[in-house]
Scaffold this motif. Structure first.
Motif, PDB file in Angstrom:
ATOM      1  N   HIS A   1       0.809  -1.217   0.000  1.00 43.36           N
ATOM      2  CA  HIS A   1       0.000   0.000   0.000  1.00 43.36           C
ATOM      3  C   HIS A   1       0.845   1.270   0.000  1.00 43.36           C
ATOM      4  O   HIS A   1       0.452   2.269  -0.575  1.00 43.36           O
ATOM      5  N   THR A   2       1.997   1.239   0.644  1.00 40.57           N
ATOM      6  CA  THR A   2       2.829   2.444   0.650  1.00 40.57           C
ATOM      7  C   THR A   2       3.574   2.625  -0.662  1.00 40.57           C
ATOM      8  O   THR A   2       3.723   3.740  -1.147  1.00 40.57           O
ATOM      9  N   ARG A   3       4.038   1.527  -1.248  1.00 41.53           N
ATOM     10  CA  ARG A   3       4.783   1.612  -2.521  1.00 41.53           C
ATOM     11  C   ARG A   3       3.881   1.897  -3.698  1.00 41.53           C
ATOM     12  O   ARG A   3       4.094   2.839  -4.450  1.00 41.53           O
ATOM     13  N   PHE A   4       2.862   1.060  -3.870  1.00 39.54           N
ATOM     14  CA  PHE A   4       2.050   1.140  -5.076  1.00 39.54           C
ATOM     15  C   PHE A   4       0.822   2.015  -4.903  1.00 39.54           C
ATOM     16  O   PHE A   4       0.390   2.659  -5.847  1.00 39.54           O
ATOM     17  N   GLY A   5       0.257   2.021  -3.727  1.00 39.56           N
ATOM     18  CA  GLY A   5      -0.921   2.837  -3.484  1.00 39.56           C
ATOM     19  C   GLY A   5      -0.590   4.241  -3.036  1.00 39.56           C
ATOM     20  O   GLY A   5      -1.455   5.092  -2.942  1.00 39.56           O
ATOM     21  N   LYS A   6       0.694   4.474  -2.728  1.00 35.13           N
ATOM     22  CA  LYS A   6       1.158   5.780  -2.270  1.00 35.13           C
ATOM     23  C   LYS A   6       0.362   6.262  -1.054  1.00 35.13           C
ATOM     24  O   LYS A   6       0.032   7.427  -0.924  1.00 35.13           O
ATOM     25  N   LEU A   7       0.097   5.324  -0.155  1.00 37.64           N
ATOM     26  CA  LEU A   7      -0.651   5.648   1.054  1.00 37.64           C
ATOM     27  C   LEU A   7       0.274   5.696   2.257  1.00 37.64           C
ATOM     28  O   LEU A   7       1.280   4.993   2.291  1.00 37.64           O
ATOM     29  N   PRO A   8      -0.058   6.502   3.262  1.00 40.67           N
ATOM     30  CA  PRO A   8       0.723   6.493   4.498  1.00 40.67           C
ATOM     31  C   PRO A   8       0.672   5.111   5.152  1.00 40.67           C
ATOM     32  O   PRO A   8      -0.365   4.436   5.113  1.00 40.67           O
ATOM     33  N   ALA A   9       1.756   4.694   5.747  1.00 39.31           N
ATOM     34  CA  ALA A   9       1.824   3.369   6.373  1.00 39.31           C
ATOM     35  C   ALA A   9       0.760   3.199   7.453  1.00 39.31           C
ATOM     36  O   ALA A   9       0.204   2.108   7.620  1.00 39.31           O
ATOM     37  N   PHE A  10       0.424   4.267   8.166  1.00 40.74           N
ATOM     38  CA  PHE A  10      -0.541   4.124   9.258  1.00 40.74           C
ATOM     39  C   PHE A  10      -1.954   3.848   8.738  1.00 40.74           C
ATOM     40  O   PHE A  10      -2.838   3.488   9.517  1.00 40.74           O
ATOM     41  N   TYR A  11      -2.181   3.953   7.442  1.00 40.54           N
ATOM     42  CA  TYR A  11      -3.483   3.591   6.874  1.00 40.54           C
ATOM     43  C   TYR A  11      -3.708   2.078   6.935  1.00 40.54           C
ATOM     44  O   TYR A  11      -4.822   1.621   6.777  1.00 40.54           O
ATOM     45  N   VAL A  12      -2.656   1.303   7.118  1.00 39.24           N
ATOM     46  CA  VAL A  12      -2.771  -0.151   7.110  1.00 39.24           C
ATOM     47  C   VAL A  12      -2.756  -0.655   8.548  1.00 39.24           C
ATOM     48  O   VAL A  12      -1.773  -0.510   9.259  1.00 39.24           O
ATOM     49  N   GLY A  13      -3.860  -1.216   8.968  1.00 38.03           N
ATOM     50  CA  GLY A  13      -3.957  -1.828  10.288  1.00 38.03           C
ATOM     51  C   GLY A  13      -4.199  -3.314  10.108  1.00 38.03           C
ATOM     52  O   GLY A  13      -4.934  -3.724   9.215  1.00 38.03           O
ATOM     53  N   THR A  14      -3.582  -4.124  10.930  1.00 38.47           N
ATOM     54  CA  THR A  14      -3.716  -5.575  10.819  1.00 38.47           C
ATOM     55  C   THR A  14      -4.120  -6.141  12.167  1.00 38.47           C
ATOM     56  O   THR A  14      -3.520  -5.794  13.187  1.00 38.47           O
ATOM     57  N   VAL A  15      -5.120  -6.997  12.154  1.00 40.73           N
ATOM     58  CA  VAL A  15      -5.577  -7.668  13.368  1.00 40.73           C
ATOM     59  C   VAL A  15      -5.461  -9.171  13.126  1.00 40.73           C
ATOM     60  O   VAL A  15      -5.990  -9.689  12.149  1.00 40.73           O
ATOM     61  N   PHE A  16      -4.748  -9.850  14.004  1.00 35.15           N
ATOM     62  CA  PHE A  16      -4.658 -11.303  13.951  1.00 35.15           C
ATOM     63  C   PHE A  16      -5.532 -11.834  15.069  1.00 35.15           C
ATOM     64  O   PHE A  16      -5.336 -11.488  16.231  1.00 35.15           O
ATOM     65  N   GLN A  17      -6.494 -12.646  14.706  1.00 37.29           N
ATOM     66  CA  GLN A  17      -7.404 -13.198  15.701  1.00 37.29           C
ATOM     67  C   GLN A  17      -7.375 -14.718  15.588  1.00 37.29           C
ATOM     68  O   GLN A  17      -7.915 -15.297  14.657  1.00 37.29           O
ATOM     69  N   GLU A  18      -6.730 -15.333  16.538  1.00 33.24           N
ATOM     70  CA  GLU A  18      -6.653 -16.785  16.547  1.00 33.24           C
ATOM     71  C   GLU A  18      -7.950 -17.345  17.108  1.00 33.24           C
ATOM     72  O   GLU A  18      -8.514 -16.802  18.062  1.00 33.24           O
ATOM     73  N   ILE A  19      -8.414 -18.412  16.484  1.00 32.79           N
ATOM     74  CA  ILE A  19      -9.636 -19.060  16.955  1.00 32.79           C
ATOM     75  C   ILE A  19      -9.347 -20.538  17.205  1.00 32.79           C
ATOM     76  O   ILE A  19      -8.374 -21.091  16.698  1.00 32.79           O
ATOM     77  N   ASP A  20     -10.195 -21.168  17.982  1.00 29.56           N
ATOM     78  CA  ASP A  20     -10.049 -22.595  18.259  1.00 29.56           C
ATOM     79  C   ASP A  20     -10.151 -23.391  16.968  1.00 29.56           C
ATOM     80  O   ASP A  20     -10.877 -23.008  16.036  1.00 29.56           O
ATOM     81  N   ALA A  21      -9.454 -24.506  16.907  1.00 29.17           N
ATOM     82  CA  ALA A  21      -9.418 -25.348  15.711  1.00 29.17           C
ATOM     83  C   ALA A  21     -10.804 -25.792  15.268  1.00 29.17           C
ATOM     84  O   ALA A  21     -11.058 -25.969  14.084  1.00 29.17           O
ATOM     85  N   ASP A  22     -11.724 -25.954  16.201  1.00 27.02           N
ATOM     86  CA  ASP A  22     -13.071 -26.397  15.812  1.00 27.02           C
ATOM     87  C   ASP A  22     -14.042 -25.237  15.591  1.00 27.02           C
ATOM     88  O   ASP A  22     -15.240 -25.452  15.443  1.00 27.02           O
TER      89      ASP A  22
END
Length: 117
Positions: free
Chosen positions: A5-26
């Motif tokens: 997004h910063t290279r090709f979209g020319k957007l500020p890095a803070f525009y990208v937020g990532t959330v990792f949410q682990e869930i139970d296998a079942d």
């Protein structure tokens, strides 16, 4: 994702937020069956939208290539979707986003944070 997004979209890095949410296998089912070897990814595009079918297709293919080393190349089942939120419906730190070609947008990029404009 941030680099894309910063290279090709020319957007500020803070525009990208990532959330990792682990869930139970079942807790994730594919085809009605639980699976521990699957990843579900939801991407919300708010800053830039794709307007035509070819750009949407390229965006989808680029995201698949970015994800592959972390998912399908490792034998994981991967599904994703991209939502596009209208710019009029989001804010960052209480500020509406500046127009993409404006000096205010360039300022946000230099500062890597939302600043009043």
């Amino acid at each position: 994702m941030t680099g894309f997004h910063t290279r090709f979209g020319k957007l500020p890095a803070f525009y990208v937020g990532t959330v990792f949410q682990e869930i139970d296998a079942d807790s994730l089912h594919v085809g009605g069956e639980p699976t521990a070897a699957a990843v579900r990814i939801m991407a919300d595009h708010m800053a830039v939208h794709t307007e035509d079918a070819e750009t949407r297709k390229r965006s989808r293919e680029i995201l698949a290539r970015i994800l592959a080393p972390h998912t399908t190349d490792r034998g994981l089942y991967c599904e994703f979707h991209i939502d596009e939120t209208p710019r009029e419906l989001w804010m960052l730190d209480g500020l509406a986003p500046p127009p993409l070609t404006s000096e205010a947008h360039r300022l946000w990029g230099r500062e890597n944070r939302p600043v009043p404009y």
